[in-house]
Enzyme design. Structure first.
Site, PDB file in Angstrom:
ATOM      1  CG  HIS B  61     -11.213   5.685   0.711  1.00 52.19           C
ATOM      2  ND1 HIS B  61     -10.213   4.927   1.251  1.00 52.19           N
ATOM      3  CD2 HIS B  61     -10.601   6.746   0.136  1.00 52.19           C
ATOM      4  CE1 HIS B  61      -9.049   5.499   1.014  1.00 52.19           C
ATOM      5  NE2 HIS B  61      -9.253   6.597   0.324  1.00 52.19           N
ATOM      6  CG  HIS B 130      -2.956   2.194   0.598  1.00 53.82           C
ATOM      7  ND1 HIS B 130      -2.281   1.803  -0.516  1.00 53.82           N
ATOM      8  CD2 HIS B 130      -4.050   2.863   0.150  1.00 53.82           C
ATOM      9  CE1 HIS B 130      -2.922   2.225  -1.594  1.00 53.82           C
ATOM     10  NE2 HIS B 130      -3.993   2.865  -1.220  1.00 53.82           N
ATOM     11  CG  HIS B 132      -9.364  -3.077   2.650  1.00 55.92           C
ATOM     12  ND1 HIS B 132      -9.359  -2.171   3.674  1.00 55.92           N
ATOM     13  CD2 HIS B 132     -10.434  -3.883   2.844  1.00 55.92           C
ATOM     14  CE1 HIS B 132     -10.397  -2.429   4.467  1.00 55.92           C
ATOM     15  NE2 HIS B 132     -11.063  -3.451   3.993  1.00 55.92           N
ATOM     16  NE  ARG B 151      -1.480  10.799  -5.934  1.00 54.96           N
ATOM     17  CZ  ARG B 151      -1.207   9.507  -5.750  1.00 54.96           C
ATOM     18  NH1 ARG B 151       0.026   9.086  -5.891  1.00 54.96           N
ATOM     19  NH2 ARG B 151      -2.148   8.635  -5.456  1.00 54.96           N
ATOM     20  CG  ASP B 152      -3.573  13.013   1.014  1.00 60.46           C
ATOM     21  OD1 ASP B 152      -4.424  13.385   0.188  1.00 60.46           O
ATOM     22  OD2 ASP B 152      -3.663  11.954   1.640  1.00 60.46           O
TER      23      ASP B 152
END
Lengths: 149, 793
Positions: B61, B130, B132, B151-152
């Site tokens: 990740h 997102h 999983h 938030r990125d």
């Protein structure tokens, strides 16, 4: 103390129909249903203070009713399914309500947890449990119980 | 704590693997050996906190080891070697194109391109997956996916103001007959949870969710894909950020709890019945809104030198990244906690949501605190960036991590992964023609990958902020399927006289990818560019994002698909002059089915694209506008039913994918763009899922008009059958309604390109298509719409 809030019958048609449809999708035919929200407030408040929270903070008096005694929604001869987040799971609704209660009462409760109750009139608790686990509950984050009311 | 942890340096391979599984790190044997070697060299045992930090920093990740690693690709007898697949394909195209309007690419939390004409603003754009978390807890997973990508955008440069959320999902078929393993959720339930999560987070935080798509395929039955994106505006002078030695580490926003431990490493693991609740994260949109408001105020006052989000890996990742040059001194006892029953290492790696890390000069802390208090936003000062290149994390007297940054960020070993081209049997035989093409059209309109998404789209607030100029649902009745969304971001620029906007859309084609991953990438980029063109955006300034999702990269054929798709991305970006500005990848999207067999997803590539719209008042929608206007088909219809919705419904006997002629497409789009700018085009809609028949039907019933069409003049490849013409999905085609009074000018502007008149918009609500003397179908548009307008949820 658990404060239970539900929509008055005359306004609840849509949410009940949608819920009945969801359970039908999971293979359960039900005759009638009612839905409610639950707020578990861990606090040393008096009954009058809890009444104040129910009536002036958590309930829309035009469309909703509340009770400090769970199970008073009026749907008889039904099963009551109570669903909560597990204690280890962050409850953001509960957190927000805790802040609101602190604002209204001027003192903070120890904790507030948010949950839901579903009243279902159907012919089989076993089938109901199966449908609940397929549609309403995720065992990873939820806990639930079913009782006859 | 596992008992073997304290003897880590002495463990053998088997014991290391057992420890890895027990702790949920998802490190490979090679990586564990390297960690062991490093600590032996240091002459001490690692702490739990250090191993957790390494596991998350080296996770797929965070480090993207597969895509950024060496690959050996075997294609028949030929072998091609890559040292870094990502850099030699995606990044290479961007570097070669070297567009001046790209302000920040592949270096920050999102890509940034110029916005508007004054040189004052940049548009930041990012999409994430997102997957999983959504497979385990769809609602929470989707919520936190949205929160994370917002938030990125907040953490790019010194912070951009979010103005648009995007959402693209892949689910198993709702009517699937496949038996699901115990503990897995039905596709209906996953979809409902994901949609509600995206809805609740976006609506509560006040950002329009206005662009996306849903794709159903049983390949996603056990591994849904949830792509969430966000776009935001940032002043150009706020793009640069730099942590200065001596700055304080300030965490703002949510508190830290035990939720979301091991999210980063979890994304490198296959999902099975043992998947733990600790990987579940819970979102709190109101907390993130407070954080957003603080950041925008503090940014404009210059109260911090750098910012980044706490995403996967939590403090460990965010502080580790910000302090990669300076080092960091962290005192975890200062953290604001949700729960005191938490181990120090858990505070360090917890992925509790809604937290941002700021690098704040000590002299400015007071002013920042004033804003934080005014916005009721919680915060804590966790330590400082000392400038010695060392990461030292303590909790009271306990040393949690003491590592050189160079080892943490540069020490991950990587090894060459084998890749091979998957063999697919191709049948190029003419497809079998069914009886009753009108009935086929109705079935296609009702297909889950074609039918209306209104029951999902209308749950989202796509109007908040007041800038959604071209909406996801369009047409006379506000329910037509738009090609792209156009945003006029005045909520960020605050300039009420400025009509500059940007369009956002997507291209996605895993059906093609099953047959030809290279063509899938080309088709996806082409579809995205074509969608932008349909709303009148300036496609010569297209910027794109890549989001790859695949099964286990340990399978050489999965890696082969990835290589081919990445090469396709490179070639398409070069041909269309459309640089990649950001991207993400997600692997290990596979799980065991009810029989215990591995169940991998097909190679999936989402291309998200944006391009400027100089004046949003001139943007174009997809519905027919006026009876009597001529209808044109642009592009050449080619042979092949491969990857089509028709083939999914009823296999035609032909699975050939129509190859994309990129050079011809670019020329065609340039000519059409001129015609659109000249005001010649009243409506435009791309030919994609379901083919030409579906496109025409959607334009008709969305406008409340019929059309009389004769397709015999359409540009077509030799040997094209009626089925391929009507329901084939060859790329680079769009249908245009041309303004009657401007038809001559239109024809002049598109001269020499494959653009052919195919009929007229009619008052009568009937869609009729002929080929010379043969009638394909004649259908009432209201009947067609009834087939299409299904309630998905």
């Amino acid at each position: 103390m658990i404060i239970e809030i539900w929509t008055k019958e005359k306004y609840a048609g849509n949410e009940e129909a949608s819920f009945i449809g969801r359970l039908a999708h999971a293979g359960l035919k039900i005759e009638a249903a009612r839905l409610s929200r639950l707020y578990r407030v861990d606090a040393e408040f008096t009954r009058d203070e809890f009444d104040k929270l129910g009536s002036s903070l958590l309930t829309d008096p035009i469309t909703e009713r509340y009770s400090l005694s769970p199970g008073k929604t009026g749907l008889k001869d039904a099963y009551r399914v109570e669903v909560w987040l597990k204690e280890s799971v962050t409850d953001v609704v509960g957190e927000s309500v805790k802040e609101a209660i602190t604002g209204v009462m001027g003192k903070a409760p120890g904790a507030v947890r948010f949950g839901r109750a579903y009243y279902v009139r159907c012919d089989s608790e076993v089938k109901l449990k199966h449908a609940v686990t397929r549609t309403l509950v995720n065992a990873v984050v939820n806990k639930f119980k079913i009782e006859k009311v | 704590m596992p008992t073997t942890l304290s003897a880590f340096n002495g463990l053998d391979e088997k014991e290391l693997a057992e420890l890895d599984a027990a702790c949920g790190w998802s490190l490979s044997g090679l990586e564990l050996k390297e960690v062991q070697r490093q600590f032996r060299k240091m002459g001490r045992q690692p702490s739990r906190g250090e191993l957790e930090t390494i596991a998350q920093t080296w996770s797929e990740h965070c480090k993207h080891k597969t895509f950024s690693g060496p690959v050996s690709f075997r294609d028949g007898g030929k072998v091609k070697k890559y040292k870094n697949l990502f850099k030699e394909t995606i990044v290479k195209a961007t570097k070669t194109l070297n567009k001046k309007w790209c302000l920040s690419v592949f270096t920050d939390n999102a890509g940034i391109v110029e916005f508007g004409t004054g040189g004052k603003w940049g548009l930041a754009f990012k999409a994430e997956t997102h997957n999983h978390p959504c497979a385990v807890e769809p609602y929470g997973g989707a919520e936190t996916g949205v929160g994370g990508v917002i938030r990125d955008i907040l953490g790019v440069g010194l912070g951009a103001k979010p103005v648009l959320n995007t959402d693209n999902f892949c689910f198993g078929r709702l009517d699937t007959k496949k038996k699901l393993p115990r503990n897995s959720h039905s596709p209906e339930r996953i979809m409902r949870g994901v949609v509600e999560g995206v809805r609740d987070y976006g609506n509560r935080i006040g950002i329009p969710t206005a662009s996306g798509g849903i794709y159903f395929d049983d390949g996603y039955l056990l591994n849904p894909l949830v792509y969430v994106g966000c776009a935001g505006l940032i002043p150009v002078d706020k793009i640069e950020k730099k942590v200065l030695p001596g700055d304080l580490i300030v965490s703002i926003g949510g508190r830290t709890g035990r939720d979301g431990i091991h999210g980063a490493t979890f994304s490198s693991a296959n999902i099975d019945e043992e998947t733990s609740a600790s990987a579940v994260q819970i979102g709190h949109a109101v907390n993130e809104k407070k954080t957003l408001d603080v950041l925008m105020r503090a940014r404009d006052l210059g109260l911090y030198n750098a910012v980044t989000d706490c995403g996967a890996g939590g403090f460990s990742s965010a502080i580790g990244e910000l302090g990669s040059d300076t080092g960091a001194r962290v005192r975890l006892e200062k953290a604001q906690l949700k729960d005191t029953r938490i181990e120090p290492w858990e505070i360090w790696v917890s992925e509790s949501q809604e937290r941002m890390i700021l690098s704040v000069p000590e002299a400015k802390l007071g002013k920042l605190e004033t804003i934080l208090n005014a916005e009721s936003c919680e915060y804590c000062v966790l330590g400082s960036f000392p400038g010695d290149g060392r990461l030292l994390v303590t909790h009271g007297e306990e040393k949690v991590v003491d590592l050189p940054m160079a080892f943490l960020h540069g020490g991950v070993p990587n090894f060459e992964k084998p890749a091979a081209r998957r063999k697919v049997k191709i049948s190029a035989a003419p497809p079998a023609r069914p009886a009753g093409l009108g009935a086929v059209l109705k079935d296609l309109l009702a297909h889950p990958n074609v039918c209306s998404r209104h029951s999902v789209i209308t749950q989202y607030d796509h109007e908040v902020q007041g800038g959604t100029a071209i909406k996801p649902l369009q047409g006379k009745y506000g329910d037509g399927p738009g090609d792209a969304t156009v945003i006029c971001p005045r909520a960020a620029t605050l300039d009420q006289e400025d009509f500059a906007g940007f369009a956002v859309t997507h291209g996605f084609g895993p059906g093609v990818g099953r047959i030809d991953p290279y063509q899938m990438a080309l088709h996806s980029v082409d579809e995205a560019v074509r969608n932008l063109l349909c709303v009148g955006a300036d496609v010569s300034r297209t910027a794109i994002l890549d989001n790859f999702c695949a099964a286990s990269p340990r399978d050489p054929e999965v890696m082969g698909d990835l290589v081919l798709a990445a090469e396709g991305c490179h070639d398409a970006a070069m041909a269309y002059g459309a640089p990649f500005i950001s991207g993400k990848d997600s692997f290990y999207n596979q799980a065991k089915d009810a029989e215990g067999k591995e169940y991998p997803i097909p190679i999936s590539l989402l291309i998200s694209a944006t391009a400027p719209v100089r004046d949003v008042r001139t943007a174009i929608t997809m519905n027919f506008k006026e009876a009597g206007n001529p209808v044109y088909l642009a592009g050449v219809s080619c042979r092949g039913m491969g990857g089509s919705v028709y083939n999914d419904m009823t296999y035609s006997g032909n699975n050939q994918v129509s190859p994309l002629d990129m050079e011809a497409s670019v020329k065609l789009y340039a000519a059409l763009s001129k015609a659109m700018k000249a005001g010649c085009v009243a409506a435009a809609h791309d030919v994609s899922q379901g083919g030409l028949g579906v496109t025409l039907a959607e334009m008709a019933f969305s406008g409340g008009f019929g059309a009389e069409l004769d397709l015999s003049g359409a540009a077509a490849e030799k040997g094209l059958t009626p089925l391929e013409l009507l329901f084939g999905e060859s790329p680079a085609r769009l249908v245009l309604e041309v303004v009657k009074e401007k038809e001559a000018e239109f024809l002049k502007l598109v001269k020499g390109r494959p653009v052919a008149e195919i009929g007229y918009v009619s008052e009568e609500p009937v869609l009729e298509a002929l080929l010379g003397g043969e009638r394909f179908f004649r259908e009432d548009i209201n009947d067609l719409k009834r087939c299409w307008k299904k309630e998905l949820i």
